[in-house]
Write a protein that holds these residues in place. Structure first.
Motif, PDB file in Angstrom:
ATOM      1  N   ALA A   1       0.835  -1.206   0.000  1.00  0.00           N
ATOM      2  CA  ALA A   1       0.000   0.000   0.000  1.00  0.00           C
ATOM      3  C   ALA A   1       0.870   1.258   0.000  1.00  0.00           C
ATOM      4  O   ALA A   1       0.590   2.228  -0.719  1.00  0.00           O
ATOM      5  N   ALA A   2       1.920   1.255   0.806  1.00  0.00           N
ATOM      6  CA  ALA A   2       2.808   2.419   0.864  1.00  0.00           C
ATOM      7  C   ALA A   2       3.511   2.629  -0.471  1.00  0.00           C
ATOM      8  O   ALA A   2       3.658   3.768  -0.944  1.00  0.00           O
ATOM      9  N   TRP A   3       3.941   1.529  -1.096  1.00  0.00           N
ATOM     10  CA  TRP A   3       4.632   1.652  -2.380  1.00  0.00           C
ATOM     11  C   TRP A   3       3.697   2.191  -3.459  1.00  0.00           C
ATOM     12  O   TRP A   3       4.077   3.063  -4.249  1.00  0.00           O
ATOM     13  N   MET A   4       2.480   1.683  -3.522  1.00  0.00           N
ATOM     14  CA  MET A   4       1.529   2.148  -4.527  1.00  0.00           C
ATOM     15  C   MET A   4       1.239   3.632  -4.369  1.00  0.00           C
ATOM     16  O   MET A   4       1.139   4.366  -5.364  1.00  0.00           O
ATOM     17  N   ARG A   5       1.142   4.110  -3.134  1.00  0.00           N
ATOM     18  CA  ARG A   5       0.912   5.542  -2.911  1.00  0.00           C
ATOM     19  C   ARG A   5       2.107   6.362  -3.381  1.00  0.00           C
ATOM     20  O   ARG A   5       1.947   7.421  -3.995  1.00  0.00           O
ATOM     21  N   GLN A   6       3.305   5.883  -3.072  1.00  0.00           N
ATOM     22  CA  GLN A   6       4.494   6.614  -3.515  1.00  0.00           C
ATOM     23  C   GLN A   6       4.594   6.647  -5.043  1.00  0.00           C
ATOM     24  O   GLN A   6       4.918   7.678  -5.637  1.00  0.00           O
ATOM     25  N   ALA A   7       4.310   5.518  -5.671  1.00  0.00           N
ATOM     26  CA  ALA A   7       4.501   5.413  -7.114  1.00  0.00           C
ATOM     27  C   ALA A   7       3.413   6.115  -7.900  1.00  0.00           C
ATOM     28  O   ALA A   7       3.679   6.699  -8.957  1.00  0.00           O
ATOM     29  N   LEU A   8       2.169   6.064  -7.407  1.00  0.00           N
ATOM     30  CA  LEU A   8       1.020   6.489  -8.206  1.00  0.00           C
ATOM     31  C   LEU A   8       0.268   7.668  -7.632  1.00  0.00           C
ATOM     32  O   LEU A   8      -0.697   8.139  -8.245  1.00  0.00           O
ATOM     33  N   GLY A   9       0.660   8.161  -6.487  1.00  0.00           N
ATOM     34  CA  GLY A   9       0.004   9.341  -5.919  1.00  0.00           C
ATOM     35  C   GLY A   9      -1.459   9.098  -5.623  1.00  0.00           C
ATOM     36  O   GLY A   9      -1.822   8.118  -4.976  1.00  0.00           O
ATOM     37  N   ASP A  10      -2.319   9.998  -6.135  1.00  0.00           N
ATOM     38  CA  ASP A  10      -3.745   9.894  -5.830  1.00  0.00           C
ATOM     39  C   ASP A  10      -4.533   9.195  -6.936  1.00  0.00           C
ATOM     40  O   ASP A  10      -5.758   9.272  -6.977  1.00  0.00           O
ATOM     41  N   HIS A  11      -3.851   8.507  -7.853  1.00  0.00           N
ATOM     42  CA  HIS A  11      -4.572   7.760  -8.882  1.00  0.00           C
ATOM     43  C   HIS A  11      -5.363   6.631  -8.230  1.00  0.00           C
ATOM     44  O   HIS A  11      -4.931   6.066  -7.212  1.00  0.00           O
ATOM     45  N   PRO A  12      -6.530   6.265  -8.800  1.00  0.00           N
ATOM     46  CA  PRO A  12      -7.333   5.185  -8.206  1.00  0.00           C
ATOM     47  C   PRO A  12      -6.589   3.868  -8.060  1.00  0.00           C
ATOM     48  O   PRO A  12      -6.929   3.062  -7.176  1.00  0.00           O
TER      49      PRO A  12
ATOM     50  N   MET B   1     -19.780   2.340 -17.099  1.00  0.00           N
ATOM     51  CA  MET B   1     -18.625   2.567 -16.231  1.00  0.00           C
ATOM     52  C   MET B   1     -17.839   3.797 -16.668  1.00  0.00           C
ATOM     53  O   MET B   1     -17.723   4.086 -17.855  1.00  0.00           O
ATOM     54  N   PRO B   2     -17.268   4.523 -15.712  1.00  0.00           N
ATOM     55  CA  PRO B   2     -16.517   5.735 -16.053  1.00  0.00           C
ATOM     56  C   PRO B   2     -15.166   5.403 -16.667  1.00  0.00           C
ATOM     57  O   PRO B   2     -14.616   4.316 -16.466  1.00  0.00           O
ATOM     58  N   GLU B   3     -14.615   6.334 -17.423  1.00  0.00           N
ATOM     59  CA  GLU B   3     -13.275   6.193 -17.954  1.00  0.00           C
ATOM     60  C   GLU B   3     -12.252   6.419 -16.825  1.00  0.00           C
ATOM     61  O   GLU B   3     -12.455   7.261 -15.949  1.00  0.00           O
ATOM     62  N   ILE B   4     -11.164   5.661 -16.870  1.00  0.00           N
ATOM     63  CA  ILE B   4     -10.086   5.812 -15.894  1.00  0.00           C
ATOM     64  C   ILE B   4      -8.930   6.553 -16.559  1.00  0.00           C
ATOM     65  O   ILE B   4      -8.513   6.216 -17.666  1.00  0.00           O
ATOM     66  N   ALA B   5      -8.420   7.560 -15.893  1.00  0.00           N
ATOM     67  CA  ALA B   5      -7.314   8.348 -16.444  1.00  0.00           C
ATOM     68  C   ALA B   5      -6.025   7.537 -16.452  1.00  0.00           C
ATOM     69  O   ALA B   5      -5.836   6.616 -15.645  1.00  0.00           O
ATOM     70  N   GLU B   6      -5.142   7.879 -17.377  1.00  0.00           N
ATOM     71  CA  GLU B   6      -3.822   7.264 -17.380  1.00  0.00           C
ATOM     72  C   GLU B   6      -3.075   7.662 -16.103  1.00  0.00           C
ATOM     73  O   GLU B   6      -3.168   8.801 -15.638  1.00  0.00           O
ATOM     74  N   ALA B   7      -2.349   6.722 -15.559  1.00  0.00           N
ATOM     75  CA  ALA B   7      -1.580   6.987 -14.349  1.00  0.00           C
ATOM     76  C   ALA B   7      -0.179   7.461 -14.707  1.00  0.00           C
ATOM     77  O   ALA B   7       0.403   7.019 -15.698  1.00  0.00           O
ATOM     78  N   THR B   8       0.339   8.356 -13.910  1.00  0.00           N
ATOM     79  CA  THR B   8       1.723   8.797 -14.041  1.00  0.00           C
ATOM     80  C   THR B   8       2.525   8.166 -12.916  1.00  0.00           C
ATOM     81  O   THR B   8       2.231   8.382 -11.736  1.00  0.00           O
ATOM     82  N   VAL B   9       3.517   7.364 -13.274  1.00  0.00           N
ATOM     83  CA  VAL B   9       4.346   6.690 -12.277  1.00  0.00           C
ATOM     84  C   VAL B   9       5.520   7.600 -11.935  1.00  0.00           C
ATOM     85  O   VAL B   9       6.229   8.083 -12.819  1.00  0.00           O
ATOM     86  N   SER B  10       5.708   7.835 -10.670  1.00  0.00           N
ATOM     87  CA  SER B  10       6.759   8.743 -10.227  1.00  0.00           C
ATOM     88  C   SER B  10       8.130   8.275 -10.699  1.00  0.00           C
ATOM     89  O   SER B  10       8.466   7.088 -10.623  1.00  0.00           O
ATOM     90  N   ASP B  11       8.934   9.205 -11.192  1.00  0.00           N
ATOM     91  CA  ASP B  11      10.319   8.932 -11.557  1.00  0.00           C
ATOM     92  C   ASP B  11      11.294   9.438 -10.498  1.00  0.00           C
ATOM     93  O   ASP B  11      12.509   9.463 -10.722  1.00  0.00           O
ATOM     94  N   GLU B  12      10.760   9.855  -9.364  1.00  0.00           N
ATOM     95  CA  GLU B  12      11.589  10.359  -8.275  1.00  0.00           C
ATOM     96  C   GLU B  12      11.909   9.206  -7.322  1.00  0.00           C
ATOM     97  O   GLU B  12      11.037   8.685  -6.643  1.00  0.00           O
ATOM     98  N   GLY B  13      13.145   8.790  -7.285  1.00  0.00           N
ATOM     99  CA  GLY B  13      13.540   7.748  -6.354  1.00  0.00           C
ATOM    100  C   GLY B  13      13.302   8.175  -4.917  1.00  0.00           C
ATOM    101  O   GLY B  13      13.493   9.338  -4.553  1.00  0.00           O
ATOM    102  N   ALA B  14      12.878   7.246  -4.086  1.00  0.00           N
ATOM    103  CA  ALA B  14      12.565   7.583  -2.697  1.00  0.00           C
ATOM    104  C   ALA B  14      12.561   6.320  -1.858  1.00  0.00           C
ATOM    105  O   ALA B  14      12.464   5.206  -2.376  1.00  0.00           O
TER     106      ALA B  14
END
Length: 465
Positions: free
Chosen positions: A180-191, A254-267
């Motif tokens: 869960a922590a990794w997904m939040r870091q990588a994808l921010g507020d994307h669903p 069903m609604p359209e899902i936006a493309e996700a932006t994966v963080s390129d900032e190492g952390a």
């Protein structure tokens, strides 16, 4: 394939285990024995009503296995009702039409029908297995589940409580916490970053009306993908497709899902837990399944961390240093994001060393790629093991569904090994350079890792050695 990477299952319910096992014994035995010939023909069947399915007809064993999916999964849940699709997957065999939960379950048991549903981030899927002699009634039960689900109060609260118990356990599971922590870091507020099972608050807020509304917009013919394997011909399947799915709405709501932006900032994020091991999840941006470089990346990752005891990460982290019992990596393609993900677990006092070795090996692969020998061994294994995905009817149905969802083409089974064989050392080395960015690696560490702090900078010597 993406659907094999997902680890989120529909909620289960208490069963009368001995009765269910007895009723299903014949079906389970036949499913296990249903090993078709190595070569099989995939037919594209179009029903009189226009519903399409892929069929592999096999009358050697009197069973039928069907896998199906609807576009739209947990990523489409409203934020304040996260977990809605998962909740629905747990309710569809809890009564339908004029049958209560108990009556519906008893009829499944009497017919030895196995019916299940699952919601992952991108799709809502189902599986049906039945003896041939009970085929038509099994499809009737599926039709009722999809078109006339009941959502009665007692089973609804029972399933809700099971989900809440699962969420409580997950909140204490270090692997779930790290993910869960990794997904939040990588994808921010994307669903995609939300737990498909939801939260205690969102699941508590879901009503029967919410479940019914989701079923009404999710189950639609234009969003449906079907794969069927077993003792059934094309004409009979066409009839059953119309009888089972024909009453569904033509178009999905069903609604359209936006493309996700994966963080390129190492952390690095450390989640403090008083446990003797540090659970590590790492990764970065990956590739989607339709990327032209997916197959070379898949082969490259097999050498790096996807090949079990033959992989570099196992050799360096486990075999040489005994840092972790299990260490792995995989390419995780979703519909709207491509991820590269891996994991390990080690003693708290060796977490720093483990992270350094992971970074070093990823950097080494990015710099030099695999050797010619590693590449040839990977290709030999990947092509030689591929037929094992098709040694039962249920496996074939699952593979065919995934191939359709990923739009790989009806000839993919025939062509897949040739695609692996065609991968060259230059392809893999180029993809390794482009995909693996040591500076962009994201780590989530759960435990009390010594020498590891949140948001630490990349070590100066991470690419050496």
């Amino acid at each position: 394939m993406s659907h094999t990477a997902a680890r989120f299952n529909a909620p289960t319910r208490p069963r009368l285990a001995s009765r269910w096992a007895a009723a299903c014994a014949v079906l389970v035995a036949l499913v296990a024995l249903a090993a078709p010939a190595q070569a099989f023909e995939i037919q594209e069947v179009r029903s009189p009503g226009g519903i399409t399915a892929w069929l592999v007809q096999d009358d050697t064993v009197p069973i039928v296995a069907m896998d199906f999916a609807f576009d739209g999964g947990a990523a489409a849940d409203p934020e304040d009702k996260a977990g809605l699709a998962n909740f629905l997957s747990g309710m569809l065999d809890e009564g339908a039409g004029d049958m209560t939960s108990e009556a519906f379950q008893n009829r499944l048991e009497e017919l030895a029908v196995k019916l299940s549903f699952n919601a992952d981030r991108d799709n809502f899927s189902g599986s049906l297995q039945t003896l041939s002699r009970n085929r038509d009634e099994a499809f009737v039960l599926l039709r009722l589940a999809l078109t006339e689900p009941r959502f009665d109060a007692q089973p609804l609260e029972r399933v809700r409580n099971q989900i809440l118990v699962g969420l409580k356990r997950a909140a204490e599971d270090p692997h779930q916490i790290a993910n869960a922590a990794w997904m939040r870091q990588a994808l921010g507020d994307h669903p995609y970053a939300r737990d498909p099972d939801g939260t205690q608050d969102t699941v508590a807020a879901i009503s029967a009306d919410d479940l019914g509304a989701l079923a009404g917009r999710l189950f639609a013919r234009d969003a449906l993908t079907v794969a069927v394997v077993g003792d059934i011909d094309a004409a009979t399947l066409g009839r059953l497709l119309d009888e089972t799915f024909g009453a569904l709405p033509e178009t999905s709501g069903m609604p359209e899902i936006a493309e996700a932006t994966v963080s390129d900032e190492g952390a690095v994020e450390v989640v403090n837990r008083d446990i003797p091991q540090s659970v590590i999840q790492f990764g970065a941006r990956g590739l989607k399944r339709d990327d032209p470089d997916f197959v070379p990346a898949y082969v490259m990752n097999f050498v790096l961390g996807g090949g079990g005891f033959g992989s570099r990460l196992i050799e360096e982290v486990r075999e040489k240093r005994g840092l972790s019992y299990s260490v792995f990596s995989y390419i995780y393609p979703l519909d709207h994001a491509g991820l590269f993900v891996g994991g390990a677990a080690t003693r708290n006092d060796r977490a720093r060393e483990t992270i350094d070795i992971l970074r070093k090996e990823i950097a080494r692969m990015a710099k030099d790629g695999p050797s010619e020998t590693e590449l040839e061994e990977a290709k030999t294994y990947l092509t030689g093991s591929y037929p094992l995905r098709f040694d039962t009817n249920t496996k074939i149905a699952g593979e065919l569904l995934g191939i359709q969802l990923e739009e790989l083409g009806i000839d993919y089974v025939e062509n897949r090994n040739a695609m692996i064989e065609a991968v060259t050392i230059d392809d893999v080395r180029r993809v390794a350079r482009e995909l693996l960015k040591p500076d962009a690696l994201i780590f989530s560490v759960v435990g009390q890792p010594q020498g590891v702090t949140s948001s630490e900078p990349e070590p100066a010597d991470a690419t050496k050695g």
